[in-house]
Design a protein around this motif. Structure first.
Motif, mmCIF file in Angstrom:
data_model
loop_
_atom_site.group_PDB
_atom_site.id
_atom_site.type_symbol
_atom_site.label_atom_id
_atom_site.label_comp_id
_atom_site.label_asym_id
_atom_site.label_seq_id
_atom_site.Cartn_x
_atom_site.Cartn_y
_atom_site.Cartn_z
ATOM 1 N N LEU A 34 -13.685 -4.300 0.118
ATOM 2 C CA LEU A 34 -13.842 -3.166 1.037
ATOM 3 C C LEU A 34 -15.139 -2.378 0.825
ATOM 4 O O LEU A 34 -15.881 -2.137 1.786
ATOM 5 C CB LEU A 34 -12.633 -2.228 0.926
ATOM 6 C CG LEU A 34 -11.411 -2.579 1.788
ATOM 7 C CD1 LEU A 34 -10.245 -1.669 1.432
ATOM 8 C CD2 LEU A 34 -11.744 -2.467 3.266
ATOM 9 N N PRO A 35 -15.486 -1.939 -0.410
ATOM 10 C CA PRO A 35 -16.705 -1.132 -0.580
ATOM 11 C C PRO A 35 -17.984 -1.894 -0.237
ATOM 12 O O PRO A 35 -18.985 -1.280 0.111
ATOM 13 C CB PRO A 35 -16.668 -0.755 -2.075
ATOM 14 C CG PRO A 35 -15.266 -0.957 -2.506
ATOM 15 C CD PRO A 35 -14.731 -2.074 -1.667
ATOM 16 N N TYR A 47 -8.782 -4.071 6.288
ATOM 17 C CA TYR A 47 -7.651 -3.140 6.189
ATOM 18 C C TYR A 47 -6.372 -3.788 6.720
ATOM 19 O O TYR A 47 -5.292 -3.653 6.133
ATOM 20 C CB TYR A 47 -7.945 -1.862 6.984
ATOM 21 C CG TYR A 47 -8.773 -0.839 6.229
ATOM 22 C CD1 TYR A 47 -8.330 -0.307 5.023
ATOM 23 C CD2 TYR A 47 -9.982 -0.377 6.749
ATOM 24 C CE1 TYR A 47 -9.075 0.637 4.337
ATOM 25 C CE2 TYR A 47 -10.740 0.575 6.062
ATOM 26 C CZ TYR A 47 -10.290 1.076 4.854
ATOM 27 O OH TYR A 47 -11.016 2.016 4.191
ATOM 28 N N LYS A 48 -6.471 -4.484 7.843
ATOM 29 C CA LYS A 48 -5.294 -5.115 8.456
ATOM 30 C C LYS A 48 -4.734 -6.207 7.551
ATOM 31 O O LYS A 48 -3.520 -6.308 7.349
ATOM 32 C CB LYS A 48 -5.677 -5.696 9.817
ATOM 33 C CG LYS A 48 -4.514 -6.367 10.537
ATOM 34 C CD LYS A 48 -3.405 -5.365 10.837
ATOM 35 C CE LYS A 48 -2.344 -5.963 11.745
ATOM 36 N NZ LYS A 48 -1.690 -7.119 11.180
ATOM 37 N N TYR A 65 -2.353 1.613 3.682
ATOM 38 C CA TYR A 65 -3.530 0.913 4.202
ATOM 39 C C TYR A 65 -3.492 0.809 5.724
ATOM 40 O O TYR A 65 -4.537 0.748 6.376
ATOM 41 C CB TYR A 65 -3.641 -0.470 3.553
ATOM 42 C CG TYR A 65 -4.337 -0.412 2.211
ATOM 43 C CD1 TYR A 65 -5.725 -0.380 2.121
ATOM 44 C CD2 TYR A 65 -3.597 -0.346 1.035
ATOM 45 C CE1 TYR A 65 -6.357 -0.325 0.893
ATOM 46 C CE2 TYR A 65 -4.228 -0.274 -0.201
ATOM 47 C CZ TYR A 65 -5.613 -0.259 -0.265
ATOM 48 O OH TYR A 65 -6.251 -0.182 -1.472
ATOM 49 N N ALA A 66 -2.301 0.801 6.316
ATOM 50 C CA ALA A 66 -2.220 0.814 7.781
ATOM 51 C C ALA A 66 -2.761 2.135 8.322
ATOM 52 O O ALA A 66 -3.473 2.165 9.344
ATOM 53 C CB ALA A 66 -0.782 0.596 8.230
ATOM 54 N N VAL A 84 -3.321 -2.615 17.250
ATOM 55 C CA VAL A 84 -2.880 -3.444 16.133
ATOM 56 C C VAL A 84 -2.380 -2.594 14.974
ATOM 57 O O VAL A 84 -1.304 -2.844 14.398
ATOM 58 C CB VAL A 84 -4.025 -4.374 15.679
ATOM 59 C CG1 VAL A 84 -3.679 -5.038 14.360
ATOM 60 C CG2 VAL A 84 -4.302 -5.427 16.736
ATOM 61 N N PHE A 85 -3.124 -1.565 14.603
ATOM 62 C CA PHE A 85 -2.688 -0.733 13.483
ATOM 63 C C PHE A 85 -1.479 0.131 13.846
ATOM 64 O O PHE A 85 -0.681 0.484 12.974
ATOM 65 C CB PHE A 85 -3.850 0.137 12.996
ATOM 66 C CG PHE A 85 -4.775 -0.601 12.062
ATOM 67 C CD1 PHE A 85 -4.363 -0.938 10.781
ATOM 68 C CD2 PHE A 85 -6.038 -0.997 12.477
ATOM 69 C CE1 PHE A 85 -5.206 -1.634 9.925
ATOM 70 C CE2 PHE A 85 -6.881 -1.688 11.629
ATOM 71 C CZ PHE A 85 -6.462 -2.015 10.345
#
Length: 675
Positions: A34-35, A47-48, A65-66, A84-85
């Motif tokens: 991620l970073p 994230y997904k 995380y969602a 989606v989220f």
């Protein structure tokens, strides 16, 4: 009860670098990425993927995380990402029993996808809403309605993953209604679809198959088919462990606890395994409550049966253990809004309290159980309506599909007729054009055909000679025997008739072998059948011979190919040669004790040599003459098989040699140039 289906949307591929990892290891690698990810779209996909993987390990972390992913895509104003989220959040709230939040986010996602015309994600959202209506709200008619809407959209896409999820969910509704036939139909269909899935970074195929196996095992368990149920559960455990699916393992262990039945020790052991996993993944899950309640029920049954496990001071301690498990189960059911399990466990708790002497609380709990139980009769009627409604909608959909197929076939026939008319006109023009050219070529073709007819006549004459010499006698014997049996059956005693029948059977079998050999040999004589050379592994040839003569149990076959050799030749020709040589050896060993046939492959002077050795009585020079001489007589007793071997070997440039050793067997060798 099942977790919500994960919506994929555009979040299809993140990185092939994560393909071989599973469970927490995969999550850790995704979080570490991620970073370093600068692209906003790619970060949204990360994230997904992290949220999806956490659903099988830690529902609270999946929710976290969602939420982060939703905030990220909202800042991007990415509509599909918002949809989606929103679905991921709905799934998390469903696992926690929060119906209102779950429905809010699902309906929000559905509105986004409908505005975009995204039928793929519409299908998954319909399915997710159906899961909420079934598992959390216990509204089975609504659940089936949403499932069928999702199935309709999934079939439009032809997506096996979505179709499998929806079929599995419809099967679960029939399972609750105890309509096991329908439940098995849909759940087996889901399993078949999941087994056809291609490996993907989006879903874990092993995890999907394990979920289907667990569902099917549960159905067979309720049908009291414990053997079949255990087979499904055992396979589900292996696949769940392989995919790192803790939630799946918890479900399987909970079912295995029920399967063990009277074996209280095993039942409690599986229940405790499931409890530990549910505490890691999602202790508020409805199946976590079910497992706790079943543990309490098991301790109650121990008390009633008089069984006292190690570590327990007396039967009152079993009742107290049952009370604690049932109380915890009722609490979890209250938190996630479940009514059915809560009612059952309240009734069991009342029974435990009565045996403990707490009659006041037992009375109130039993009264609560009875009130809910009475209301369940109306719910059962709803379930029946759901079944009828589902069957009606499925029948209507099948009828629409059938009508559409008929219309499509009619259009195809019309297109074929039009195409055929055009092709016919083109063919007529082409025929007129070619007519003059064909006239010029006719004489040349006639001459060529005359030559082929002459060759065919030679082959035919040769065949008639064989037929006259080798086929007439057994057929004549058969006809004479049949006439004798018909006209004077009294002349033959039963023993004589049986002897004649045995001789005729042996003669017919020999005749069949001869006819097969002649047909193969005749094929080799025709010029239009040309060898097709390609590289063949010698091990494959040996395997063919081994399988072909597998039924010859009295002979010891061995095959040696230490150099793992290959040859370049026509496989069918070479197989036929090897088959005939082996068959001759088998016949020669008919009366030999400790009979053996050995095939060996080796290289000699730039050639691959395949040799077959037997320990039979050997062969005479006259018998071997058919292998090297064109003028040798052809017949059953004089080497038709060797004629076939000779001609086929000549066609593929294979050199044959033989080392006779009367009394100690024969060695036939096939030498093929090592290309």
């Amino acid at each position: 009860m099942r977790a919500l289906v994960v919506i994929l949307g555009l979040f299809l591929l993140i990185s092939n670098a994560f393909g071989q990892r599973e469970g927490q290891a995969l999550i850790d690698s995704l979080v570490a990425e991620l970073p370093r990810t600068r692209d906003d779209t790619l970060k949204g996909r990360l994230y997904k993927r992290i949220a999806d993987e956490y659903f099988f390990i830690d529902a609270q972390m999946a929710l976290t995380y969602a939420k982060r992913g939703l905030a990220h895509v909202t800042a991007m104003r990415w509509q599909r990402g918002i949809g989606v989220f929103s679905t991921s959040l709905a799934r998390a709230y469903s696992d926690m029993g929060n119906v209102d939040s779950c429905m809010y986010h699902n309906l929000r996602a559905l509105a986004v996808f409908r505005n975009m015309g995204d039928t793929y994600n519409m299908s998954t959202t319909f399915n997710n809403i159906g899961v909420v209506q079934e598992n959390v709200a216990s509204n089975y008619p609504e659940a089936v309605r949403y499932y069928l809407l999702g199935l309709k959209e999934a079939e439009k896409q032809g997506d096996k993953y979505l179709m499998a999820n929806t079929c599995n969910n419809v099967g679960a509704v029939y399972h609750i209604q105890k309509n096991y036939k329908k439940a098995l139909f849909y759940c087996l269909k889901a399993l078949k679809l999941r087994e056809q899935l291609e490996p993907s970074d989006i879903y874990n195929k092993a995890r999907e198959i394990a979920n289907s196996l667990t569902t099917l095992g549960g159905i067979y368990l309720e049908m009291n088919d414990t053997i079949t149920a255990r087979k499904y559960f055992d396979r589900a455990v292996v696949l769940s462990e392989k995919s790192g699916n803790k939630e799946g393992l918890a479900k399987v262990y909970g079912n295995l606890s029920l399967l063990e039945g009277p074996d209280f020790a095993a039942a409690i052991a599986y229940g405790e395994k499931a409890e530990r996993l549910w505490n890691e993944v999602n202790p508020r899950h409805i199946l976590a409550a079910s497992n706790l309640g079943n543990m309490g029920k098991a301790y109650l049954h121990m008390h009633e049966s008089g069984y006292l496990p190690k570590g327990f001071s007396g039967r009152p301690q079993l009742l107290e253990e049952a009370r604690q498990y049932l109380t915890r189960a009722i609490q979890v059911c209250s938190e996630n809004g479940d009514v059915s399990y809560k009612s059952d466990f309240t009734g069991l708790l009342a029974e435990v309290q009565a045996q403990q002497g707490d009659f006041k609380n037992a009375y109130f709990n039993f009264k609560s159980y009875a009130a809910v139980h009475d209301s369940l009769f109306s719910q059962e009627e709803k379930n029946k309506i759901a079944g009828l409604e589902g069957e009606r909608e499925i029948a209507l959909r099948d009828k629409q599909i059938q009508i559409g197929s008929l219309e499509l076939e009619a259009r195809k026939r019309q297109q074929w007729l039009l195409t055929g008319g055009l092709l016919l006109l083109a063919a007529i023009g082409a025929l007129l054009y070619r007519q003059n050219r064909l006239r010029k070529r006719t004489n040349v073709q006639l001459l060529h055909l005359n030559n082929e007819l002459d060759e065919a006549n030679q082959v035919k004459a040769r065949f008639f000679a064989i037929l006259s010499h080798d086929l007439r006698s057994p057929v004549a014997n058969l006809v004479n025997f049949l006439h004798l049996q018909k006209e004077a059956p009294d002349l033959l005693t039963q023993e004589a008739a049986e002897a004649h029948q045995k001789r005729l059977t042996d003669s017919a079998e020999s005749l069949l072998e001869t006819m097969e050999s002649m047909l193969l040999w005749s094929k080799s004589q025709m010029q239009q059948f040309k060898p097709q050379a390609r590289r063949i592994a010698v091990d494959d040839l040996f395997e063919y011979i081994q399988k072909f003569f597998a039924g010859t149990g009295r002979i010891d076959f061995t095959f040696e190919n230490h150099e793992n050799l290959t040859v370049v030749t026509d496989e069918d020709y070479l197989r036929t040669i090897m088959q005939n040589l082996t068959n001759n050896a088998v016949k020669a060993l008919k009366n030999t004790d400790q009979a053996m046939i050995k095939w060996e492959a080796k290289t000699q002077k730039g050639e691959v040599v395949l040799s077959v050795t037997d320990n039979g009585p050997g062969a005479s020079a006259e018998q071997l003459g058919a292998l090297f001489t064109d003028n040798a007589a052809i017949g059953i007793k004089t080497g038709l098989g060797l004629h076939l071997v000779r001609d086929l070997a000549k066609a593929i440039s294979c050199r044959i040699s033989v080392q006779p050793n009367a009394g100690n067997g024969m060695i036939f060798s096939l030498a093929i140039a090592n290309a």
